[in-house]
Enzyme design. Structure first.
Site, PDB file in Angstrom:
ATOM      1  N   LYS A 279       0.823  -1.216   0.000  1.00  0.00           N
ATOM      2  CA  LYS A 279       0.000   0.000   0.000  1.00  0.00           C
ATOM      3  C   LYS A 279       0.859   1.269   0.000  1.00  0.00           C
ATOM      4  O   LYS A 279       2.058   1.229   0.296  1.00  0.00           O
ATOM      5  CB  LYS A 279      -0.937  -0.042   1.215  1.00  0.00           C
ATOM      6  CG  LYS A 279      -1.936  -1.224   1.148  1.00  0.00           C
ATOM      7  CD  LYS A 279      -2.987  -1.132   2.234  1.00  0.00           C
ATOM      8  CE  LYS A 279      -3.956  -2.309   2.141  1.00  0.00           C
ATOM      9  NZ  LYS A 279      -5.068  -2.192   3.129  1.00  0.00           N
TER      10      LYS A 279
ATOM     11  N   TYR B 140     -12.559  -1.958  -3.902  1.00  0.00           N
ATOM     12  CA  TYR B 140     -13.094  -2.036  -2.536  1.00  0.00           C
ATOM     13  C   TYR B 140     -14.619  -1.934  -2.512  1.00  0.00           C
ATOM     14  O   TYR B 140     -15.207  -1.597  -1.488  1.00  0.00           O
ATOM     15  CB  TYR B 140     -12.453  -0.952  -1.662  1.00  0.00           C
ATOM     16  CG  TYR B 140     -11.049  -1.324  -1.213  1.00  0.00           C
ATOM     17  CD1 TYR B 140     -10.817  -2.447  -0.410  1.00  0.00           C
ATOM     18  CD2 TYR B 140      -9.945  -0.566  -1.586  1.00  0.00           C
ATOM     19  CE1 TYR B 140      -9.536  -2.795   0.001  1.00  0.00           C
ATOM     20  CE2 TYR B 140      -8.655  -0.911  -1.175  1.00  0.00           C
ATOM     21  CZ  TYR B 140      -8.468  -2.024  -0.372  1.00  0.00           C
ATOM     22  OH  TYR B 140      -7.204  -2.375   0.043  1.00  0.00           O
TER      23      TYR B 140
ATOM     24  N   ASN C 157      -2.206  -0.187   6.685  1.00  0.00           N
ATOM     25  CA  ASN C 157      -1.701  -1.451   7.225  1.00  0.00           C
ATOM     26  C   ASN C 157      -0.743  -2.174   6.274  1.00  0.00           C
ATOM     27  O   ASN C 157      -0.601  -3.396   6.323  1.00  0.00           O
ATOM     28  CB  ASN C 157      -2.866  -2.339   7.691  1.00  0.00           C
ATOM     29  CG  ASN C 157      -3.837  -2.673   6.584  1.00  0.00           C
ATOM     30  OD1 ASN C 157      -3.627  -2.291   5.435  1.00  0.00           O
ATOM     31  ND2 ASN C 157      -4.890  -3.390   6.918  1.00  0.00           N
TER      32      ASN C 157
ATOM     33  N   HIS D  81      -2.138  -5.542   1.332  1.00  0.00           N
ATOM     34  CA  HIS D  81      -3.423  -6.201   1.103  1.00  0.00           C
ATOM     35  C   HIS D  81      -3.163  -7.660   0.737  1.00  0.00           C
ATOM     36  O   HIS D  81      -2.174  -7.958   0.060  1.00  0.00           O
ATOM     37  CB  HIS D  81      -4.161  -5.523  -0.065  1.00  0.00           C
ATOM     38  CG  HIS D  81      -5.260  -6.374  -0.631  1.00  0.00           C
ATOM     39  ND1 HIS D  81      -6.493  -6.454  -0.040  1.00  0.00           N
ATOM     40  CD2 HIS D  81      -5.283  -7.212  -1.709  1.00  0.00           C
ATOM     41  CE1 HIS D  81      -7.240  -7.310  -0.755  1.00  0.00           C
ATOM     42  NE2 HIS D  81      -6.536  -7.774  -1.762  1.00  0.00           N
TER      43      HIS D  81
ATOM     44  N   GLU E  77      -9.313  -9.933  -8.213  1.00  0.00           N
ATOM     45  CA  GLU E  77      -8.442  -8.797  -7.925  1.00  0.00           C
ATOM     46  C   GLU E  77      -7.234  -8.763  -8.857  1.00  0.00           C
ATOM     47  O   GLU E  77      -6.839  -7.698  -9.339  1.00  0.00           O
ATOM     48  CB  GLU E  77      -8.000  -8.853  -6.463  1.00  0.00           C
ATOM     49  CG  GLU E  77      -9.153  -8.605  -5.515  1.00  0.00           C
ATOM     50  CD  GLU E  77      -8.848  -8.891  -4.054  1.00  0.00           C
ATOM     51  OE1 GLU E  77      -9.723  -8.654  -3.210  1.00  0.00           O
ATOM     52  OE2 GLU E  77      -7.725  -9.356  -3.756  1.00  0.00           O
TER      53      GLU E  77
HETATM   54  P1  ATP Z   1      -7.192  -6.252   2.904  1.00  0.00           P
HETATM   55  O1  ATP Z   1      -8.506  -6.456   2.201  1.00  0.00           O
HETATM   56  O2  ATP Z   1      -6.560  -4.899   2.646  1.00  0.00           O
HETATM   57  O3  ATP Z   1      -6.224  -7.384   2.752  1.00  0.00           O
HETATM   58  P2  ATP Z   1      -8.414  -7.161   5.274  1.00  0.00           P
HETATM   59  O4  ATP Z   1      -9.074  -8.187   4.435  1.00  0.00           O
HETATM   60  O5  ATP Z   1      -7.611  -7.603   6.445  1.00  0.00           O
HETATM   61  O6  ATP Z   1      -7.483  -6.222   4.451  1.00  0.00           O
HETATM   62  P3  ATP Z   1     -10.879  -5.689   5.082  1.00  0.00           P
HETATM   63  O7  ATP Z   1     -11.923  -5.862   6.117  1.00  0.00           O
HETATM   64  O8  ATP Z   1     -11.054  -6.328   3.746  1.00  0.00           O
HETATM   65  O9  ATP Z   1      -9.483  -6.106   5.743  1.00  0.00           O
HETATM   66  O10 ATP Z   1     -10.651  -4.127   4.890  1.00  0.00           O
HETATM   67  C1  ATP Z   1      -9.985  -3.651   3.737  1.00  0.00           C
HETATM   68  C2  ATP Z   1      -9.090  -2.512   4.145  1.00  0.00           C
HETATM   69  O11 ATP Z   1      -9.893  -1.450   4.624  1.00  0.00           O
HETATM   70  C3  ATP Z   1      -8.132  -2.825   5.311  1.00  0.00           C
HETATM   71  O12 ATP Z   1      -6.943  -3.438   4.909  1.00  0.00           O
HETATM   72  C4  ATP Z   1      -7.883  -1.447   5.861  1.00  0.00           C
HETATM   73  O13 ATP Z   1      -6.896  -0.757   5.094  1.00  0.00           O
HETATM   74  C5  ATP Z   1      -9.225  -0.759   5.665  1.00  0.00           C
HETATM   75  N1  ATP Z   1     -10.044  -0.858   6.869  1.00  0.00           N
HETATM   76  C6  ATP Z   1     -10.715  -1.945   7.334  1.00  0.00           C
HETATM   77  N2  ATP Z   1     -11.364  -1.681   8.471  1.00  0.00           N
HETATM   78  C7  ATP Z   1     -11.104  -0.378   8.758  1.00  0.00           C
HETATM   79  C8  ATP Z   1     -11.471   0.514   9.806  1.00  0.00           C
HETATM   80  N3  ATP Z   1     -12.244   0.112  10.803  1.00  0.00           N
HETATM   81  N4  ATP Z   1     -10.990   1.778   9.760  1.00  0.00           N
HETATM   82  C9  ATP Z   1     -10.220   2.206   8.747  1.00  0.00           C
HETATM   83  N5  ATP Z   1      -9.833   1.432   7.714  1.00  0.00           N
HETATM   84  C10 ATP Z   1     -10.254   0.147   7.712  1.00  0.00           C
HETATM   85 MG    MG Z   2     -10.128  -7.776   2.634  1.00  0.00          MG
END
Ligand code: ATP
Ligand code: MG
Length: 139
Positions: free
Chosen positions: A11, A51, A114, A117, A128
């Site tokens: 990211k 997303y 974080n 992804h 994706e």
């Molecule tokens: P990713 O899809 O990025 O691998 P993930 O599957 O662990 O991460 P998801 O629930 O799919 O998490 O959320 C996608 C992304 O949205 C997260 O990686 C994070 O960057 C962001 N995100 C998720 N929850 C929150 C939150 N509560 N506040 C801010 N950003 C969030």
């Molecule tokens: Mg995810």
């Protein structure tokens, strides 16, 4: 073979702060083969569509703005049971909850920023990867 491919993004926060190399080293050391890789800047349309599943969540707008804030590294990764193995390597979405030694524990600065992804299913890995790679790019 099904289950052997996942899709990942380094990211913007991690690329911007020079963490692409260290993150790639961890991915290689964990036994993943990089089957495709490019550095790109996502368009707003790509980020919104990528997303889409989170469109109704309160963090959606900020997340899209963040993901288009700078270049990212998109990758297709190969490993046995790639989706689950990669999610183990990256750790929990919230770095405060991520296991020690995981990529997010080491490189994430917040839930949003974080660092990486990782796809959450075989089906999503293919969907994706298809945003950023054509068949001919995969080797
Ligand atoms: P990713 O899809 O990025 O691998 P993930 O599957 O662990 O991460 P998801 O629930 O799919 O998490 O959320 C996608 C992304 O949205 C997260 O990686 C994070 O960057 C962001 N995100 C998720 N929850 C929150 C939150 N509560 N506040 C801010 N950003 C969030
Ligand atoms: Mg995810």
């Amino acid at each position: 073979m099904k289950g052997d491919i996942t899709f990942s993004i380094i990211k913007p926060n991690a690329v911007r702060t020079g963490k692409s190399g260290p993150i790639l080293a961890m991915i290689n050391e964990a036994g993943f083969e990089i089957a495709g890789m490019r550095m790109i800047k996502m368009t707003q349309e790509q980020a919104e569509s990528f997303y889409e599943v989170h469109r109704e969540r309160p963090f959606y707008r900020d997340l899209v703005d963040f993901m288009i804030s700078g270049p990212v590294v998109v990758m297709i990764l190969r490993h046995e049971n790639a989706v689950d193995e990669f999610r183990k390597l990256i750790g929990a979405t919230d770095p405060a909850k991520a296991e020690p030694g995981t990529i997010r524990k080491i490189f994430a600065v917040s839930v949003q920023m974080n660092a990486v992804h990782g796809s959450d299913s075989d089906e999503n890995a293919l969907r994706e990867a298809g945003f950023f790679f054509s068949e001919i790019d995969r080797f």
